[in-house]
Design a protein around this motif. Structure first.
Motif, PDB file in Angstrom:
ATOM      1  N   SER A  82       1.567  -7.346  -7.801  1.00  0.00           N
ATOM      2  CA  SER A  82       1.575  -6.687  -6.495  1.00  0.00           C
ATOM      3  C   SER A  82       2.708  -5.667  -6.483  1.00  0.00           C
ATOM      4  CB  SER A  82       1.789  -7.721  -5.382  1.00  0.00           C
ATOM      5  OG  SER A  82       3.111  -8.264  -5.461  1.00  0.00           O
ATOM      6  N   CYS A  83       2.840  -4.949  -5.384  1.00  0.00           N
ATOM      7  CA  CYS A  83       3.963  -4.014  -5.263  1.00  0.00           C
ATOM      8  C   CYS A  83       5.287  -4.761  -5.416  1.00  0.00           C
ATOM      9  CB  CYS A  83       3.926  -3.318  -3.907  1.00  0.00           C
ATOM     10  SG  CYS A  83       2.372  -2.490  -3.510  1.00  0.00           S
ATOM     11  N   SER A 132       4.890  11.926   0.085  1.00  0.00           N
ATOM     12  CA  SER A 132       4.707  10.940   1.147  1.00  0.00           C
ATOM     13  C   SER A 132       4.526   9.553   0.558  1.00  0.00           C
ATOM     14  CB  SER A 132       3.490  11.290   2.008  1.00  0.00           C
ATOM     15  OG  SER A 132       2.279  11.030   1.302  1.00  0.00           O
ATOM     16  N   LEU A 133       4.856   8.545   1.349  1.00  0.00           N
ATOM     17  CA  LEU A 133       4.681   7.167   0.907  1.00  0.00           C
ATOM     18  C   LEU A 133       3.206   6.823   0.758  1.00  0.00           C
ATOM     19  CD1 LEU A 133       7.446   5.559   3.139  1.00  0.00           C
ATOM     20  CD2 LEU A 133       7.463   5.659   0.634  1.00  0.00           C
ATOM     21  N   GLU A 134       2.364   7.432   1.588  1.00  0.00           N
ATOM     22  CA  GLU A 134       0.928   7.181   1.477  1.00  0.00           C
ATOM     23  C   GLU A 134       0.379   7.671   0.138  1.00  0.00           C
ATOM     24  OE1 GLU A 134       1.879   7.420   5.860  1.00  0.00           O
ATOM     25  OE2 GLU A 134       2.453   8.519   4.051  1.00  0.00           O
ATOM     26  N   LYS A 135       0.734   8.887  -0.237  1.00  0.00           N
ATOM     27  CA  LYS A 135       0.273   9.431  -1.508  1.00  0.00           C
ATOM     28  C   LYS A 135       0.852   8.628  -2.679  1.00  0.00           C
ATOM     29  CE  LYS A 135      -2.027  12.357  -2.118  1.00  0.00           C
ATOM     30  NZ  LYS A 135      -3.494  12.376  -2.416  1.00  0.00           N
ATOM     31  N   HIS A 136       2.096   8.225  -2.538  1.00  0.00           N
ATOM     32  CA  HIS A 136       2.717   7.415  -3.581  1.00  0.00           C
ATOM     33  C   HIS A 136       1.959   6.101  -3.760  1.00  0.00           C
ATOM     34  CE1 HIS A 136       5.673   4.317  -4.937  1.00  0.00           C
ATOM     35  NE2 HIS A 136       5.974   5.249  -5.813  1.00  0.00           N
ATOM     36  N   GLU A 138      -1.164   5.452  -2.978  1.00  0.00           N
ATOM     37  CA  GLU A 138      -2.494   5.726  -3.526  1.00  0.00           C
ATOM     38  C   GLU A 138      -2.446   5.923  -5.037  1.00  0.00           C
ATOM     39  OE1 GLU A 138      -6.249   8.697  -2.590  1.00  0.00           O
ATOM     40  OE2 GLU A 138      -4.203   9.394  -2.180  1.00  0.00           O
ATOM     41  N   GLN A 139      -1.488   6.717  -5.508  1.00  0.00           N
ATOM     42  CA  GLN A 139      -1.400   6.998  -6.939  1.00  0.00           C
ATOM     43  C   GLN A 139      -0.878   5.806  -7.739  1.00  0.00           C
ATOM     44  OE1 GLN A 139      -2.768   9.673  -8.348  1.00  0.00           O
ATOM     45  NE2 GLN A 139      -3.438  10.123  -6.252  1.00  0.00           N
ATOM     46  N   THR A 140      -0.056   4.974  -7.111  1.00  0.00           N
ATOM     47  CA  THR A 140       0.424   3.773  -7.793  1.00  0.00           C
ATOM     48  C   THR A 140      -0.726   2.800  -8.025  1.00  0.00           C
ATOM     49  OG1 THR A 140       2.638   4.003  -6.838  1.00  0.00           O
ATOM     50  CG2 THR A 140       2.026   1.827  -7.661  1.00  0.00           C
ATOM     51  N   LEU A 141      -1.602   2.667  -7.048  1.00  0.00           N
ATOM     52  CA  LEU A 141      -2.776   1.813  -7.222  1.00  0.00           C
ATOM     53  C   LEU A 141      -3.648   2.329  -8.367  1.00  0.00           C
ATOM     54  CD1 LEU A 141      -3.824   1.168  -3.510  1.00  0.00           C
ATOM     55  CD2 LEU A 141      -2.782  -0.466  -5.086  1.00  0.00           C
ATOM     56  N   ALA A 148      -3.522  -0.261 -12.131  1.00  0.00           N
ATOM     57  CA  ALA A 148      -4.795  -0.071 -12.842  1.00  0.00           C
ATOM     58  C   ALA A 148      -5.999  -0.338 -11.948  1.00  0.00           C
ATOM     59  CB  ALA A 148      -4.832  -0.969 -14.079  1.00  0.00           C
ATOM     60  N   SER A 149      -5.857   0.037 -10.693  1.00  0.00           N
ATOM     61  CA  SER A 149      -6.904  -0.224  -9.711  1.00  0.00           C
ATOM     62  C   SER A 149      -7.197   1.075  -8.971  1.00  0.00           C
ATOM     63  CB  SER A 149      -6.430  -1.326  -8.761  1.00  0.00           C
ATOM     64  OG  SER A 149      -7.358  -1.579  -7.739  1.00  0.00           O
TER      65      SER A 149
END
Length: 334
Positions: A82-83, A132-136, A138-141, A148-149
């Motif tokens: 998880s994060c 942005s934290l949202e974009k971060h 999204e790209q981390t997932l 890797a999701s």
């Protein structure tokens, strides 16, 4: 950086900024003259560093949902991480590793930055890739080396969980979707601020919140020019800089980094973009040679480190603490 000869202004400025590499800029050289007669006055209005302000209250339901998602391994493709796996908010908001590992067990290319106070920085990650934290999130997932999701894959799993569907309906008035997923995670991450450091209390007028030795370290931090890149509410995090001006620091990539915040830096070893400095004193010493082109005496290193310890804040009423596992120096990737 310390005032140098005429014509070296540009180099000194760059050197300062480089402190970015260390997430602990303390490595800046220190000028003993500035530490001779420290005053415990707290003229906050004239200081280049500002306290963490009171943050606006977030929607409690979205905040609770975001925290649940942050710790949910179903967001990863293989349900194993998880994060929270790399950003432990029970300790320093990161980990104690020089570099965390991929799902296959290979080291990531860069040290994991803390998520504490990340919302106060103008860009995210060492490369400043995300705005942005949202974009971060999204790209981390999506990153095959991390989760890797994808947001879509995570949403599909959450829609199969009646309790998760209920929590999304309560918070957003609809079933799980990508926008709500990313907003909830970002809402929680914005709440990860750590006010109440002794230095912030000093800035607010509490003259005895820091010791004369710590104040002397701060005066040196300023006189050497460290505040050129480490200033503002996050003591950094608001510009880019190159590293290795006079001597290399760890790995050469990336050559340009986002200057890290120095808040809670005493709790986030190992240091630098590649995690190659195991202690704060090591990082300060290395930065002296690499960014300033000089060997810092032990007393200067000690003074700066003492100041940096005053930047440790609190989260949920508890002081931010180092990761439970001792840091290990980085090793070369296979």
């Amino acid at each position: 950086m310390p005032p140098a000869a005429t014509g070296s202004v540009s180099a000194r400025r760059t050197a300062c900024l480089l402190l970015a590499l260390v997430c602990l800029n303390p490595t800046l050289a220190v000028a003993p003259a500035a530490a001779q007669s420290p005053t415990l006055r707290a003229p906050a209005a004239r200081e280049p560093i500002t306290p963490i302000p009171v943050m606006p209250a977030a929607d409690a339901r979205r905040l609770a949902l975001g925290e649940r998602l942050f710790t949910d391994p179903r967001l990863s493709h293989d349900n194993t991480r998880s994060c929270w796996s790399c950003h432990d908010t029970r300790t320093n908001g990161a980990s104690g590793n020089a570099r965390d590992v991929t799902p296959e067990g290979q080291p990531l290319p860069l040290n994991t930055p803390t998520l504490f106070n990340a919302g106060l920085s103008f860009r995210l990650n060492w490369g400043g890739t995300y705005r942005s934290l949202e974009k971060h999130a999204e790209q981390t997932l999506r990153n095959p080396r991390i989760m890797a999701s994808s947001a879509d894959e995570a949403v599909g799993r959450l829609r199969a969980d009646p309790d998760a569907v209920r929590q999304f309906r309560d918070a957003y008035g609809r079933e799980p979707d990508v926008a709500a997923l990313l907003d909830a995670i970002a809402t929680y991450e914005r709440s990860l601020v750590t006010p109440g450091s002794r230095f912030d209390r000093w800035l607010a007028g509490e003259a005895d919140a820091i010791t004369p030795d710590e104040l002397a370290g701060y005066q040196l931090f300023k006189s050497l020019g460290c505040v050129t890149c480490h200033q503002g509410v996050n003591v950094g995090g608001n510009l880019f800089q190159r590293h290795g001006i006079f001597h290399p620091i760890g790995s050469a990539e990336p050559p340009l980094v986002r200057v890290p915040s120095l808040r809670n830096v005493a709790t986030t070893p190992p240091y630098f973009h590649d995690g190659s400095a195991p202690t704060l004193a090591d990082a300060v010493r290395t930065m002296g040679t690499a960014q300033l082109g000089r060997v810092l005496p032990d007393e200067q290193i000690t003074a700066i480190v003492a100041f940096l310890h005053t930047l440790t804040g609190t989260y949920r009423g508890q002081a931010v603490a180092p990761a439970t596992s001792p840091p290990r120096a980085a090793t070369a990737s296979p």
